[in-house]
Design an enzyme around this catalytic site. Structure first.
Site: not given
Length: 224
Positions: A81, A156, A180
């Site tokens: 990420k 996210s 997330s």
């Protein structure tokens, strides 16, 4: 041997490598081919350095040939990420404000993965600064749900979930403050875990809310 990437877990990839059914270069090249073919629609990746990945795969193959494999996972790619720093790679948090930033060091999680031979494989899209739950708030692109391109992958960590769901990587790292990892994992049909706070080092994670943030894995199976 032809590799069925639609069913390839980390455990199965490790077995293929151990039994010499494929090399790390062949494995990584196969995933890079899938990314080239599919990510134009899914849009999970912000950046990916194919040369860097293949160089790391060649090094893994040489270690195996010399009997010095770092672990059974040596040579397996893993997506990261874009708020978790990796030395020599950008860490923009999906924001144009930080787009020029290149990390001079590895986060603890990436350093530990590298020590086991995992290969960081690209920067995965996210809601900008991890503030969102649909992966529509990136400054660069909207990530799509790999099962239905007209739907969101969650957020996210939407890029991480979509990349694993589309079998563009066998596993990825996400971060979770208030859902997330867990929410996009559910949206994309993969396994995601938010570890107990403090269990996993946050060193090298760009903070959203330091008292809640945790880095965790996203995979195709509970075993992984």
């Amino acid at each position: 041997m032809s590799i069925d990437f639609t069913r390839l877990t980390v455990g199965r990839a490790a077995k293929l490598l151990a039994e010499k059914h494929c090399s790390a270069v062949e494995l990584c090249r196969g995933y890079l081919d899938r990314i080239q073919a599919l990510d134009g629609q899914v849009k999970a990746f912000l950046k990916i350095d194919a040369d860097r990945i293949l160089d790391a795969a060649r090094a893994a193959d040489q270690r195996r040939a010399d009997g010095r494999a770092l672990s059974e996972y040596d040579g397996i790619p893993i997506g990261i990420k874009d708020c978790i720093v990796t030395a020599g790679e950008s860490c923009s948090c999906a924001s144009k404000l930080l787009e020029p930033v290149v990390s001079p060091y590895d986060s603890t999680v990436v350093a530990r993965l590298k020590a086991r031979g995992f290969i960081p494989a690209g920067r995965l899209n996210m809601d900008e600064f991890a503030m969102g739950s649909s992966c529509e708030n990136s400054a660069f692109q909207k990530t799509c749900n790999p099962w239905a391109l007209d739907r969101v992958p969650g957020g996210s960590s939407g890029g991480s979930a979509a990349a694993v769901g589309a079998r563009l990587v066998p596993a990825a790292l996400g971060s979770d403050t208030g859902g997330s990892i867990r929410q996009p994992a559910a949206f994309c049909g993969v396994v995601g875990v938010k570890p107990t706070y403090g269990r996993v080092s946050r060193y090298g994670l760009v903070a959203f809310a330091s008292s809640l943030d945790q880095i965790g894995p996203m995979t195709l199976s509970v075993e992984d």
